[in-house]
Design an enzyme around this catalytic site. Structure first.
Site, PDB file in Angstrom:
ATOM      1  N   GLN A 109       0.842  -1.201   0.000  1.00 20.39           N
ATOM      2  CA  GLN A 109       0.000   0.000   0.000  1.00 20.39           C
ATOM      3  C   GLN A 109       0.873   1.247   0.000  1.00 20.39           C
ATOM      4  O   GLN A 109       0.625   2.205  -0.738  1.00 20.39           O
ATOM      5  CB  GLN A 109      -0.890   0.017   1.249  1.00 20.39           C
ATOM      6  N   HIS A 113       2.617   5.380  -3.053  1.00 12.22           N
ATOM      7  CA  HIS A 113       3.028   6.792  -3.002  1.00 12.22           C
ATOM      8  C   HIS A 113       4.400   6.863  -3.673  1.00 12.22           C
ATOM      9  O   HIS A 113       5.440   6.690  -3.042  1.00 12.22           O
ATOM     10  CB  HIS A 113       3.068   7.274  -1.556  1.00 12.22           C
ATOM     11  N   ARG A 223      -3.295   8.580   4.648  1.00 15.52           N
ATOM     12  CA  ARG A 223      -3.069   7.392   5.470  1.00 15.52           C
ATOM     13  C   ARG A 223      -3.334   7.601   6.955  1.00 15.52           C
ATOM     14  O   ARG A 223      -3.503   6.620   7.690  1.00 15.52           O
ATOM     15  CB  ARG A 223      -1.637   6.894   5.263  1.00 15.52           C
TER      16      ARG A 223
END
Length: 301
Positions: A109, A113, A223
């Site tokens: 995850q 980014h 997040r």
């Protein structure tokens, strides 16, 4: 254990040998340098290095925008102006380098980014530790009935115990086979780069992650949000504490305009204007879809 004895010895040595420097330092960040903050059951996050502070953001902005910023009388006011008007480049003047230990599924995850420099522990050259993320019972949850990518209510009683047992047994069995497959003395075995494919996604990995403040704040906005998956959110929440000490003015503006603020569509803004005039607005008259209207209602509380 989150830190190996070798890592702890390295941290103790680094913290025990401070060095003088002519560059600008941030007192709030200095206290965090090298310290490993535990996250989840075996993970951690620690600051390896950083560059810049609140003053560096303002310095860059005044170079970039010249006389147009002279009316801003203080750094905090300038930073709030920059944040409010979505000026990003001055925040890119600050950087941070982190050492993070995290489960592989969280790393997958996190790596989405793509605005950072990453160097991950290599399981081609080294053998991964027997460390797996096993959720605490109150974080074992069923699939949400309203959100296809979210959690519902926590599992209870025997069902929770059954799932925990499966997670623990599968993790240990996979690692046992991983060890058996790796080349040992007296047998040919399998290459490490192939043996690792048998390990589950809850095994821990480590990496160095270097990112500028602008992109770090974008990461935190997504997040550290309550909608984010718990296992990555706790890392983001730990980073929020560090960033708040590093650049307090920038983080205060970020909390106000990004974390505590909201972005409205043209339809949403129109609905608020109509409501302020006393008009009763419904989903049918709003021009929004059911999903948009539900989110709009949640925003208004």
């Amino acid at each position: 254990m989150p830190l190996s004895p070798e890592q702890q010895a390295e941290i103790d040595a680094q913290r025990g040998a401070p060095q003088s420097t002519l560059r600008t330092t941030a007192p709030g960040m200095e206290k965090h340098l090298y310290t490993a903050y535990p996250v989840l059951d075996h993970g951690f996050v620690r600051v390896i290095d950083y560059m810049g502070d609140d003053a560096a953001i303002c310095q860059a902005a005044r170079v970039s925008y010249g006389k147009g910023t002279k009316s801003v009388s203080n750094d905090a006011g300038l930073i709030r102006y920059l944040m409010r008007h979505w000026h990003s480049t001055p925040f890119e003047m600050c950087e941070i380098k982190l050492h993070v230990k995290l489960p592989v599924f969280v790393a997958r995850q996190w790596i989405r980014h793509r605005t950072a420099n990453v160097n991950e522990y290599s399981a081609r050259y080294s053998i991964l530790d027997r460390e797996f993320y096993i959720p605490a019972p109150d974080h074992l949850a069923a699939q949400s009935t309203t959100n296809n990518q979210g959690r519902g209510e926590a599992l209870q009683g025997e069902e929770a115990q059954r799932v925990l047992r499966l997670l623990q047994e599968d993790s240990m069995r996979a690692y046992d086979h991983y060890e058996e497959m790796i080349s040992q003395e007296g047998q040919q075995g399998l290459a490490r780069e192939l043996a690792r494919m048998n390990l589950p996604a809850n095994v821990y990995t480590q990496w160095y992650w270097k990112v500028d403040l602008h992109n770090l704040l974008h990461f935190l906005r997504l997040r550290a949000d309550h909608h984010a998956q718990y296992e990555i959110r706790v890392y983001a929440e730990e980073l929020c504490k560090i960033v708040a000490d590093w650049v307090p003015a920038a983080y205060g503006a970020f909390e106000d305009y990004r974390m505590g603020g909201a972005t409205l569509s043209a339809k949403g803004l129109d609905c608020i204007r109509r409501m302020l005039k006393g008009e009763e607005v419904t989903q049918e008259t709003s021009g929004m879809s059911k999903g948009e209207w539900r989110e709009f209602q949640e925003l208004l509380g």
